[in-house]
Scaffold this motif. Structure first.
Motif, PDB file in Angstrom:
ATOM      1  N   LYS A   1       0.819  -1.206   0.000  1.00 37.98           N
ATOM      2  CA  LYS A   1       0.000   0.000   0.000  1.00 37.98           C
ATOM      3  C   LYS A   1       0.854   1.258   0.000  1.00 37.98           C
ATOM      4  O   LYS A   1       0.552   2.226  -0.706  1.00 37.98           O
ATOM      5  N   ALA A   2       1.921   1.283   0.783  1.00 39.59           N
ATOM      6  CA  ALA A   2       2.783   2.469   0.864  1.00 39.59           C
ATOM      7  C   ALA A   2       3.446   2.758  -0.474  1.00 39.59           C
ATOM      8  O   ALA A   2       3.617   3.915  -0.858  1.00 39.59           O
ATOM      9  N   ALA A   3       3.819   1.700  -1.191  1.00 42.32           N
ATOM     10  CA  ALA A   3       4.467   1.892  -2.496  1.00 42.32           C
ATOM     11  C   ALA A   3       3.513   2.501  -3.514  1.00 42.32           C
ATOM     12  O   ALA A   3       3.941   3.192  -4.442  1.00 42.32           O
ATOM     13  N   SER A   4       2.220   2.255  -3.341  1.00 44.34           N
ATOM     14  CA  SER A   4       1.238   2.829  -4.261  1.00 44.34           C
ATOM     15  C   SER A   4       0.992   4.307  -3.982  1.00 44.34           C
ATOM     16  O   SER A   4       0.458   5.027  -4.816  1.00 44.34           O
ATOM     17  N   ILE A   5       1.403   4.767  -2.798  1.00 48.72           N
ATOM     18  CA  ILE A   5       1.219   6.170  -2.407  1.00 48.72           C
ATOM     19  C   ILE A   5       2.445   7.005  -2.737  1.00 48.72           C
ATOM     20  O   ILE A   5       2.338   8.160  -3.152  1.00 48.72           O
ATOM     21  N   VAL A   6       3.624   6.416  -2.566  1.00 48.32           N
ATOM     22  CA  VAL A   6       4.886   7.139  -2.777  1.00 48.32           C
ATOM     23  C   VAL A   6       5.362   6.938  -4.213  1.00 48.32           C
ATOM     24  O   VAL A   6       5.459   5.808  -4.697  1.00 48.32           O
ATOM     25  N   SER A   7       5.675   8.011  -4.904  1.00 50.19           N
ATOM     26  CA  SER A   7       6.164   7.904  -6.284  1.00 50.19           C
ATOM     27  C   SER A   7       7.652   7.586  -6.301  1.00 50.19           C
ATOM     28  O   SER A   7       8.355   7.746  -5.295  1.00 50.19           O
ATOM     29  N   ASN A   8       8.123   7.136  -7.445  1.00 50.71           N
ATOM     30  CA  ASN A   8       9.547   6.837  -7.665  1.00 50.71           C
ATOM     31  C   ASN A   8      10.075   5.727  -6.768  1.00 50.71           C
ATOM     32  O   ASN A   8      11.235   5.733  -6.357  1.00 50.71           O
ATOM     33  N   VAL A   9       9.219   4.766  -6.455  1.00 53.06           N
ATOM     34  CA  VAL A   9       9.658   3.601  -5.709  1.00 53.06           C
ATOM     35  C   VAL A   9       8.947   2.378  -6.268  1.00 53.06           C
ATOM     36  O   VAL A   9       7.793   2.455  -6.693  1.00 53.06           O
ATOM     37  N   ASP A  10       9.641   1.254  -6.346  1.00 45.83           N
ATOM     38  CA  ASP A  10       9.041  -0.007  -6.759  1.00 45.83           C
ATOM     39  C   ASP A  10       8.903  -0.922  -5.545  1.00 45.83           C
ATOM     40  O   ASP A  10       9.643  -0.789  -4.562  1.00 45.83           O
ATOM     41  N   PHE A  11       7.965  -1.831  -5.636  1.00 48.82           N
ATOM     42  CA  PHE A  11       7.704  -2.762  -4.535  1.00 48.82           C
ATOM     43  C   PHE A  11       7.946  -4.187  -5.001  1.00 48.82           C
ATOM     44  O   PHE A  11       7.454  -4.598  -6.060  1.00 48.82           O
ATOM     45  N   ILE A  12       8.722  -4.942  -4.222  1.00 53.92           N
ATOM     46  CA  ILE A  12       8.985  -6.353  -4.502  1.00 53.92           C
ATOM     47  C   ILE A  12       8.182  -7.186  -3.495  1.00 53.92           C
ATOM     48  O   ILE A  12       8.557  -7.265  -2.320  1.00 53.92           O
ATOM     49  N   PRO A  13       7.055  -7.786  -3.915  1.00 53.49           N
ATOM     50  CA  PRO A  13       6.253  -8.577  -2.969  1.00 53.49           C
ATOM     51  C   PRO A  13       6.941  -9.893  -2.629  1.00 53.49           C
ATOM     52  O   PRO A  13       7.341 -10.639  -3.518  1.00 53.49           O
ATOM     53  N   LEU A  14       7.085 -10.173  -1.331  1.00 52.42           N
ATOM     54  CA  LEU A  14       7.806 -11.368  -0.913  1.00 52.42           C
ATOM     55  C   LEU A  14       7.013 -12.267   0.023  1.00 52.42           C
ATOM     56  O   LEU A  14       7.302 -13.465   0.111  1.00 52.42           O
ATOM     57  N   ILE A  15       6.022 -11.724   0.713  1.00 57.59           N
ATOM     58  CA  ILE A  15       5.255 -12.555   1.642  1.00 57.59           C
ATOM     59  C   ILE A  15       3.876 -11.939   1.855  1.00 57.59           C
ATOM     60  O   ILE A  15       3.733 -10.715   1.902  1.00 57.59           O
ATOM     61  N   GLN A  16       2.868 -12.790   1.926  1.00 56.54           N
ATOM     62  CA  GLN A  16       1.529 -12.326   2.282  1.00 56.54           C
ATOM     63  C   GLN A  16       1.389 -12.409   3.798  1.00 56.54           C
ATOM     64  O   GLN A  16       1.471 -13.490   4.369  1.00 56.54           O
ATOM     65  N   GLU A  17       1.213 -11.261   4.415  1.00 50.67           N
ATOM     66  CA  GLU A  17       1.115 -11.252   5.868  1.00 50.67           C
ATOM     67  C   GLU A  17      -0.337 -11.141   6.317  1.00 50.67           C
ATOM     68  O   GLU A  17      -1.132 -10.428   5.724  1.00 50.67           O
ATOM     69  N   ARG A  18      -0.635 -11.903   7.373  1.00 51.56           N
ATOM     70  CA  ARG A  18      -1.979 -11.882   7.954  1.00 51.56           C
ATOM     71  C   ARG A  18      -2.031 -10.796   9.008  1.00 51.56           C
ATOM     72  O   ARG A  18      -1.264 -10.811   9.963  1.00 51.56           O
ATOM     73  N   TYR A  19      -2.933  -9.879   8.817  1.00 55.19           N
ATOM     74  CA  TYR A  19      -3.092  -8.737   9.722  1.00 55.19           C
ATOM     75  C   TYR A  19      -4.327  -9.009  10.580  1.00 55.19           C
ATOM     76  O   TYR A  19      -5.455  -8.952  10.100  1.00 55.19           O
ATOM     77  N   ASP A  20      -4.098  -9.344  11.838  1.00 53.09           N
ATOM     78  CA  ASP A  20      -5.175  -9.802  12.719  1.00 53.09           C
ATOM     79  C   ASP A  20      -5.481  -8.795  13.820  1.00 53.09           C
ATOM     80  O   ASP A  20      -4.650  -7.951  14.170  1.00 53.09           O
TER      81      ASP A  20
END
Length: 316
Positions: free
Chosen positions: A250-269
């Motif tokens: 989510k943060a990468a979609s807000i900040v420009s000039n940065v790419d995001f490398i997805p590595l793990i799906q985290e459970r937010y409980d």
């Protein structure tokens, strides 16, 4: 003489370490006076200081929460017998949940506190919070949250319910010039990193991955440099100040000039302290999580997997 300094909503969010959405909500409720300069909303320094003093008054009137100084200012609901319940965590989904609780659950007034996962659990153990959010990875089992919850909330009675699932990974500079694609790549010589504060889920995730990949924290330049939220980490990467940081998509979609490398799906409980006087609002909150209105609001934001949202995961 009055203080001539004024702040934008973004500056207020950075100063208070809250989301801009929370700042807009405070302005909308009249708790934070503001005015427009062109298209920009501004808040005078004196009004910000007055808000902070009122917020401190609310904090002193309720249970002490040393780790969470940012509580909303007093409202008529608080003085009409509604019991404040403290919700800790930083994701915007928690702000949305708080609004749904305020609209739909009688007898309680949600107050937001912005702190990391581990500090939140410790606060709950001390009786200083009612609902905590957590995303803590146990590297040995691959399990999220429950191993930590069981260790911290010894002899406590609680329920654990899923809020959402989201991608976590690495922020890298646009185009990924250093070709960082896995946790093992953090061993690359010369990397400069920015970290999160101790006790945060992102800090635990990084530490667990370093341990699992036999990478010494001392080898990472900037390991002791901290940012207080995901956007702060992503911003430092985008500016070129550092090469990499750990955070959420989510943060990468807000900040420009940065790419995001997805590595793990985290459970937010969510962990909800189970006491006889809490049972009515626990049931109501689970109903909110399972509701179409709440889930549609999260889906509109994007970036969340809601397949487990509202599911009871554990009850002690």
């Amino acid at each position: 003489m009055s203080n001539p300094i004024s702040y934008t909503t973004e500056e207020i969010a950075n100063l208070l370490k809250v989301s801009k959405l929370t700042v807009y909500d405070l302005i909308k409720k009249g708790e934070l006076p503001s005015y427009r300069v062109g298209k920009q909303m501004r808040v005078d320094a004196e009004d910000l200081e007055s808000y902070k003093q009122r917020a401190k008054g609310v904090a002193r009137a309720s249970k002490p929460i040393e780790a969470y100084p940012l509580l909303p200012a007093a409202s008529p609901i608080l003085t009409s017998g509604a019991r404040p319940i403290i919700i800790t965590g930083q994701d915007i989904s928690l702000d949305i949940l708080a609004r749904h609780i305020e609209r739909n659950v009688s007898g309680v007034r949600p107050l937001r506190a912005y702190s990391g996962s581990m500090d939140s659990l410790i606060a709950m153990y001390r009786g200083e919070s009612d609902i905590v959010s957590t995303h803590l990875l146990d590297g040995d089992s691959g399990e999220y949250n429950l191993p930590y919850i069981r260790r911290v909330l010894v002899s406590s009675s609680y329920v654990v319910v899923n809020l959402l699932t989201r991608w976590a990974g690495m922020f890298v500079q646009k185009g990924n010039p250093l070709n960082l694609n896995s946790w093992a790549d953090l061993s690359q010589p010369g990397l400069k990193i920015v970290n999160r504060e101790k006790g945060s889920g992102a800090r635990v995730l990084l530490d667990e991955q370093l341990r699992l990949h036999s990478i010494q924290a001392s080898e990472l330049t900037g390991y002791d440099s901290e940012a207080s939220n995901h956007i702060g980490v992503a911003s430092k990467v985008a500016s070129g100040e550092v090469n990499v940081g750990v955070g959420i998509e989510k943060a990468a979609s807000i900040v420009s000039n940065v790419d995001f490398i997805p590595l793990i799906q985290e459970r937010y409980d969510l962990v909800l302290m189970k006491k006889p006087e809490n049972l009515h609002w626990i049931e109501a909150i689970i109903a909110i999580l399972q509701s179409e209105d709440f889930q549609n609001e999260l889906l509109a934001i994007g970036g969340y997997d809601l397949s487990l949202t509202g599911q009871l995961l554990y009850e002690s």
